[in-house]
Design a protein around this motif. Structure first.
Motif, PDB file in Angstrom:
ATOM      1  N   ASP A  78      83.022  41.771  19.380  1.00 42.35           N
ATOM      2  CA  ASP A  78      83.671  40.601  18.809  1.00 42.35           C
ATOM      3  C   ASP A  78      83.234  39.363  19.587  1.00 42.35           C
ATOM      4  O   ASP A  78      83.392  39.280  20.806  1.00 42.35           O
ATOM      5  CB  ASP A  78      85.187  40.766  18.889  1.00 42.35           C
ATOM      6  N   GLY A  79      82.628  38.406  18.896  1.00 38.95           N
ATOM      7  CA  GLY A  79      82.111  37.216  19.544  1.00 38.95           C
ATOM      8  C   GLY A  79      80.689  37.359  20.049  1.00 38.95           C
ATOM      9  O   GLY A  79      80.104  36.391  20.551  1.00 38.95           O
ATOM     10  N   GLY A  80      80.112  38.562  19.894  1.00 42.85           N
ATOM     11  CA  GLY A  80      78.760  38.813  20.361  1.00 42.85           C
ATOM     12  C   GLY A  80      77.706  38.553  19.294  1.00 42.85           C
ATOM     13  O   GLY A  80      77.998  38.058  18.200  1.00 42.85           O
ATOM     14  N   THR A  81      76.487  38.926  19.618  1.00 43.35           N
ATOM     15  CA  THR A  81      75.349  38.706  18.721  1.00 43.35           C
ATOM     16  C   THR A  81      75.124  39.925  17.831  1.00 43.35           C
ATOM     17  O   THR A  81      75.133  41.062  18.314  1.00 43.35           O
ATOM     18  CB  THR A  81      74.076  38.426  19.536  1.00 43.35           C
ATOM     19  N   ILE A  82      74.932  39.688  16.552  1.00 43.05           N
ATOM     20  CA  ILE A  82      74.634  40.763  15.607  1.00 43.05           C
ATOM     21  C   ILE A  82      73.167  41.155  15.760  1.00 43.05           C
ATOM     22  O   ILE A  82      72.285  40.290  15.704  1.00 43.05           O
ATOM     23  CB  ILE A  82      74.926  40.316  14.168  1.00 43.05           C
ATOM     24  N   PRO A  83      72.860  42.429  15.945  1.00 42.02           N
ATOM     25  CA  PRO A  83      71.463  42.854  16.092  1.00 42.02           C
ATOM     26  C   PRO A  83      70.632  42.596  14.832  1.00 42.02           C
ATOM     27  O   PRO A  83      71.157  42.569  13.712  1.00 42.02           O
ATOM     28  CB  PRO A  83      71.582  44.357  16.364  1.00 42.02           C
ATOM     29  N   GLN A 136      92.385  42.271   9.368  1.00 46.68           N
ATOM     30  CA  GLN A 136      91.912  41.862  10.682  1.00 46.68           C
ATOM     31  C   GLN A 136      90.395  41.719  10.612  1.00 46.68           C
ATOM     32  O   GLN A 136      89.739  42.323   9.761  1.00 46.68           O
ATOM     33  CB  GLN A 136      92.281  42.875  11.760  1.00 46.68           C
ATOM     34  N   SER A 137      89.835  40.926  11.530  1.00 47.73           N
ATOM     35  CA  SER A 137      88.404  40.641  11.501  1.00 47.73           C
ATOM     36  C   SER A 137      87.798  40.701  12.898  1.00 47.73           C
ATOM     37  O   SER A 137      88.508  40.539  13.903  1.00 47.73           O
ATOM     38  CB  SER A 137      88.143  39.250  10.919  1.00 47.73           C
ATOM     39  N   VAL A 138      86.490  40.917  12.935  1.00 45.56           N
ATOM     40  CA  VAL A 138      85.688  40.665  14.129  1.00 45.56           C
ATOM     41  C   VAL A 138      84.586  39.686  13.716  1.00 45.56           C
ATOM     42  O   VAL A 138      84.189  39.630  12.550  1.00 45.56           O
ATOM     43  CB  VAL A 138      85.080  41.953  14.715  1.00 45.56           C
ATOM     44  N   ILE A 139      84.121  38.906  14.677  1.00 41.95           N
ATOM     45  CA  ILE A 139      83.138  37.867  14.378  1.00 41.95           C
ATOM     46  C   ILE A 139      81.890  38.078  15.226  1.00 41.95           C
ATOM     47  O   ILE A 139      81.975  38.290  16.438  1.00 41.95           O
ATOM     48  CB  ILE A 139      83.726  36.468  14.636  1.00 41.95           C
ATOM     49  N   GLY A 140      80.733  38.050  14.552  1.00 39.46           N
ATOM     50  CA  GLY A 140      79.461  38.154  15.247  1.00 39.46           C
ATOM     51  C   GLY A 140      78.601  36.946  14.945  1.00 39.46           C
ATOM     52  O   GLY A 140      78.746  36.308  13.905  1.00 39.46           O
ATOM     53  N   LYS A 141      77.703  36.613  15.865  1.00 37.65           N
ATOM     54  CA  LYS A 141      76.812  35.460  15.698  1.00 37.65           C
ATOM     55  C   LYS A 141      75.394  35.923  15.394  1.00 37.65           C
ATOM     56  O   LYS A 141      74.946  36.965  15.887  1.00 37.65           O
ATOM     57  CB  LYS A 141      76.839  34.599  16.953  1.00 37.65           C
ATOM     58  N   TYR A 142      74.703  35.126  14.587  1.00 38.31           N
ATOM     59  CA  TYR A 142      73.327  35.472  14.219  1.00 38.31           C
ATOM     60  C   TYR A 142      72.553  34.173  14.011  1.00 38.31           C
ATOM     61  O   TYR A 142      73.053  33.216  13.417  1.00 38.31           O
ATOM     62  CB  TYR A 142      73.315  36.292  12.927  1.00 38.31           C
ATOM     63  N   SER A 143      71.333  34.166  14.514  1.00 38.49           N
ATOM     64  CA  SER A 143      70.463  33.005  14.330  1.00 38.49           C
ATOM     65  C   SER A 143      69.016  33.478  14.256  1.00 38.49           C
ATOM     66  O   SER A 143      68.705  34.624  14.581  1.00 38.49           O
ATOM     67  CB  SER A 143      70.639  32.007  15.484  1.00 38.49           C
ATOM     68  N   ARG A 144      68.136  32.547  13.821  1.00 37.80           N
ATOM     69  CA  ARG A 144      66.689  32.862  13.749  1.00 37.80           C
ATOM     70  C   ARG A 144      65.898  31.793  14.490  1.00 37.80           C
ATOM     71  O   ARG A 144      66.308  30.638  14.530  1.00 37.80           O
ATOM     72  CB  ARG A 144      66.236  32.912  12.302  1.00 37.80           C
TER      73      ARG A 144
END
Length: 254
Positions: free
Chosen positions: A107-112, A246-254
């Protein structure tokens, strides 16, 4: 010692709790050693409106202070027990809620990249993330799983994954499950109108987008909803049937 439950429940002094009960397990063991929570004496004195799934001694919390009144506790061996009772019962109430997690990302981390979009030169593999659910509300029969990007489309939001008609007792979707219809899940339409999982693909150079992976508990049986629903259509269909989420949140960028 003055105790007011609504302002003091997490501020009991160390002399009253940690000096005698270093953690909740020790505190609870002490309580159980002094009383039998299953005894008719405890059950008969359980005040109305107290949650039945809490440990029976937690019935005494309202007697300490529900209205915020103060109660003086004698400085005897029962003072640490009273503090421990508040500590343990508060923890029980908080731990009883619905929980959602993912083994694919913190949760709050980076999505692979594995879960990123595998089309449009996005560079991902298009594999659905793992998601687990625990402690669902009473009466839950099925869950819906959604992945959305509130930062996408210039802040208007993008729907990436709409999965529903999933049996509650399943407990999880493994990585790679519910990519499309079948195997106990119905997959609705993503932002492109496709009935598949569409992984993250934010614009190159954008600040990381925040992807919300949500589980919604419902009272609907796993076969109740029709195929091909969009996120908006699913939300409409779940009105009056959603029991919690309930939710978890992941971050993703390019």
């Amino acid at each position: 010692m003055d105790v007011s439950l609504n302002r003091y429940i997490f501020n009991v002094t160390s002399n009253d709790i940690t000096g005698h009960h270093p953690d909740a397990l020790t505190a609870w063991s002490t309580i159980k050693s002094m009383v039998n929570p299953e005894s008719p004496r405890w059950q008969s004195r359980m005040p109305e409106g107290i949650r039945a799934d809490l440990p029976a001694p937690c019935a005494y919390i309202p007697l300490i202070s529900l209205a915020g009144t103060k109660m003086k506790l004698a400085k005897t061996r029962f003072a640490p027990l009273a503090g421990a009772l508040l500590y343990v019962c508060a923890g029980s109430a908080l731990a009883a809620g619905m929980q959602v997690s993912s083994a694919s990302f913190a949760d709050g981390g980076t999505i692979p990249v594995l879960h990123g979009n595998n089309t449009d030169a996005c560079g991902g593999k298009g594999v659905t993330p793992q998601v687990s659910w625990l402690n669902l509300p009473a009466g839950t029969k099925s869950v819906a799983v959604l992945l959305s990007d509130p930062d996408g489309a210039m802040g208007l939001g993008v729907s990436h994954w709409v999965a529903y008609n999933i049996a509650a007792e399943r407990g999880q979707l493994k990585e790679g499950e519910a990519q499309a219809d079948g195997h106990g899940a119905t997959v609705g339409k993503n932002v492109r109108g496709e009935k598949i999982y569409r992984g993250p693909c934010p614009g190159i150079g954008d600040a990381p987008h925040h992807y919300t992976l949500t589980v919604i508990a419902t009272d609907l049986p796993p076969t109740a909803l029709p195929a091909g629903l969009t996120r908006e259509e699913l939300m409409s269909a779940l009105k009056g049937h959603a029991l919690g989420g309930q939710s978890v949140i992941g971050k993703y960028s390019r």
